[in-house]
Design an enzyme around this catalytic site. Structure first.
Site, mmCIF file in Angstrom:
data_model
loop_
_atom_site.group_PDB
_atom_site.id
_atom_site.type_symbol
_atom_site.label_atom_id
_atom_site.label_comp_id
_atom_site.label_asym_id
_atom_site.label_seq_id
_atom_site.Cartn_x
_atom_site.Cartn_y
_atom_site.Cartn_z
ATOM 1 N N ASP A 9 0.889 -1.084 0.120
ATOM 2 C CA ASP A 9 0.021 -0.150 -0.007
ATOM 3 C C ASP A 9 0.898 1.187 -0.017
ATOM 4 O O ASP A 9 2.203 1.162 -0.205
ATOM 5 C CB ASP A 9 -1.154 0.139 1.154
ATOM 6 C CG ASP A 9 -0.356 0.452 2.541
ATOM 7 O OD1 ASP A 9 0.814 0.320 2.616
ATOM 8 O OD2 ASP A 9 -1.197 0.325 3.354
ATOM 9 N N HIS A 10 0.326 2.284 0.406
ATOM 10 C CA HIS A 10 1.070 3.570 0.235
ATOM 11 C C HIS A 10 2.209 3.626 1.203
ATOM 12 O O HIS A 10 3.034 4.712 1.363
ATOM 13 C CB HIS A 10 0.158 4.988 0.129
ATOM 14 C CG HIS A 10 -0.994 4.834 1.401
ATOM 15 N ND1 HIS A 10 -2.098 3.908 1.475
ATOM 16 C CD2 HIS A 10 -1.016 5.451 2.510
ATOM 17 C CE1 HIS A 10 -2.596 4.033 2.779
ATOM 18 N NE2 HIS A 10 -1.978 4.807 3.404
ATOM 19 N N CYS A 66 3.134 -3.170 4.041
ATOM 20 C CA CYS A 66 2.077 -1.609 4.346
ATOM 21 C C CYS A 66 3.082 -0.918 5.342
ATOM 22 O O CYS A 66 4.347 -1.047 5.581
ATOM 23 C CB CYS A 66 0.749 -2.165 5.016
ATOM 24 S SG CYS A 66 0.814 -2.912 6.672
ATOM 25 N N THR A 68 3.303 -0.807 8.622
ATOM 26 C CA THR A 68 3.753 -1.645 9.481
ATOM 27 C C THR A 68 3.895 -2.978 9.313
ATOM 28 O O THR A 68 4.536 -3.644 9.884
ATOM 29 C CB THR A 68 3.006 -1.562 10.873
ATOM 30 O OG1 THR A 68 1.592 -2.119 10.550
ATOM 31 C CG2 THR A 68 2.786 -0.239 11.396
ATOM 32 N N HIS A 99 10.320 -23.770 10.501
ATOM 33 C CA HIS A 99 9.230 -24.148 11.496
ATOM 34 C C HIS A 99 7.756 -23.920 10.884
ATOM 35 O O HIS A 99 6.893 -24.851 11.000
ATOM 36 C CB HIS A 99 9.418 -23.701 12.765
ATOM 37 C CG HIS A 99 10.641 -24.211 13.447
ATOM 38 N ND1 HIS A 99 10.920 -23.871 14.908
ATOM 39 C CD2 HIS A 99 11.451 -24.729 13.009
ATOM 40 C CE1 HIS A 99 12.050 -24.195 14.987
ATOM 41 N NE2 HIS A 99 12.627 -24.801 14.072
ATOM 42 N N ARG A 110 7.474 1.582 7.167
ATOM 43 C CA ARG A 110 7.481 2.935 8.152
ATOM 44 C C ARG A 110 8.258 2.274 9.549
ATOM 45 O O ARG A 110 8.346 2.901 10.343
ATOM 46 C CB ARG A 110 6.241 3.573 8.499
ATOM 47 C CG ARG A 110 5.634 4.191 7.387
ATOM 48 C CD ARG A 110 4.381 4.581 7.964
ATOM 49 N NE ARG A 110 3.459 5.159 6.698
ATOM 50 C CZ ARG A 110 1.987 5.410 6.538
ATOM 51 N NH1 ARG A 110 1.320 4.789 7.443
ATOM 52 N NH2 ARG A 110 1.854 5.805 5.522
ATOM 53 N N HIS A 134 7.200 -30.247 12.694
ATOM 54 C CA HIS A 134 6.385 -29.050 12.186
ATOM 55 C C HIS A 134 5.193 -29.204 11.145
ATOM 56 O O HIS A 134 4.418 -28.647 11.110
ATOM 57 C CB HIS A 134 7.573 -27.944 11.562
ATOM 58 C CG HIS A 134 8.730 -27.827 12.656
ATOM 59 N ND1 HIS A 134 8.675 -27.120 13.601
ATOM 60 C CD2 HIS A 134 10.108 -28.552 12.406
ATOM 61 C CE1 HIS A 134 9.941 -27.182 14.468
ATOM 62 N NE2 HIS A 134 10.767 -28.044 13.680
ATOM 63 N N ARG A 137 2.283 -29.707 13.179
ATOM 64 C CA ARG A 137 1.793 -28.373 13.975
ATOM 65 C C ARG A 137 1.086 -27.459 12.800
ATOM 66 O O ARG A 137 0.155 -26.791 13.302
ATOM 67 C CB ARG A 137 2.992 -27.430 14.552
ATOM 68 C CG ARG A 137 3.405 -28.524 15.769
ATOM 69 C CD ARG A 137 4.819 -28.002 16.253
ATOM 70 N NE ARG A 137 5.331 -28.855 17.236
ATOM 71 C CZ ARG A 137 6.546 -28.827 17.934
ATOM 72 N NH1 ARG A 137 7.500 -28.232 17.215
ATOM 73 N NH2 ARG A 137 6.798 -29.709 18.868
HETATM 74 C C1 RB5 Z 1 -1.898 3.114 6.312
HETATM 75 O O1 RB5 Z 1 -1.895 4.739 6.864
HETATM 76 C C2 RB5 Z 1 -1.487 2.065 7.489
HETATM 77 O O2 RB5 Z 1 -2.574 2.255 8.418
HETATM 78 C C3 RB5 Z 1 -0.953 0.823 6.686
HETATM 79 O O3 RB5 Z 1 0.100 1.073 5.945
HETATM 80 C C4 RB5 Z 1 -0.565 -0.213 7.827
HETATM 81 O O4 RB5 Z 1 0.432 0.161 8.580
HETATM 82 C C5 RB5 Z 1 -1.744 -0.994 8.469
HETATM 83 O O5 RB5 Z 1 -1.154 -2.005 9.158
#
Ligand code: RB5
Length: 147
Positions: A9-10, A66, A68, A99, A110, A134, A137
């Site tokens: 994503d962005h 994304c 995070t 595993h 980010r 594994h 599991r």
């Molecule tokens: C977008 O702003 C952000 O929420 C997305 O990229 C991600 O980090 C979500 O988990």
């Protein structure tokens, strides 16, 4: 040729571009389904697109990014047959394959990684699923789908 699908994503435009370049340098054929601009899009849509593409077959794994890595990995993990790992170290990435036999790996554009995310990715790519206990599991893990 080994194949990978990549989507973002962005929140991870530049890391996704690095990942694609890195995979291509390593000899992978990459299907890139991400975006190369920072106009906001919804990460579940990208997760879905990437998983639908992966399911067509012939892919070794997928990479999802994304801001995070959290939202897009949770989204992918809602889809049947997907085990998307979100490692922040090379060790965890290696274990995700050895595993957990993860078929997707996620990163956050980010996130300030203390290890180079491309090395983390290499840890995953270069590892081999160990099978044995594994396997059992993972079977149990996948049986949790839909509960
Ligand atoms: C977008 O702003 C952000 O929420 C997305 O990229 C991600 O980090 C979500 O988990």
């Amino acid at each position: 040729m080994s194949k990978a699908v990549v989507a973002n994503d962005h929140g991870a435009v530049s890391l996704a571009a690095e990942v694609v370049r890195h995979l291509e340098k390593r000899g992978f054929e990459v299907t890139y389904l991400g975006i190369d601009h920072e106009e906001s899009i919804d990460y579940p849509d990208k997760a879905e697109e990437a998983v639908m593409e992966y399911r067509k077959g012939g892919y070794d794994f997928g990479v999802l990014l994304c801001g995070t890595g959290i939202g897009i990995s949770i989204s992918a993990n809602k889809m049947k047959g997907i085990r998307c790992a979100l490692p922040e170290t090379k060790y965890a990435a290696t274990m995700a394959k050895e595993h957990n036999n993860a078929n997707f790996i996620a990163f956050g554009g980010r996130i300030e990684y203390s290890e180079n995310p491309l090395d983390i990715l290499d840890g995953y790519i270069d590892a081999t699923f160990q099978g044995g206990r594994h396997e059992r599991r993972i079977e149990k893990m996948m049986a949790l789908e839909g509960k």
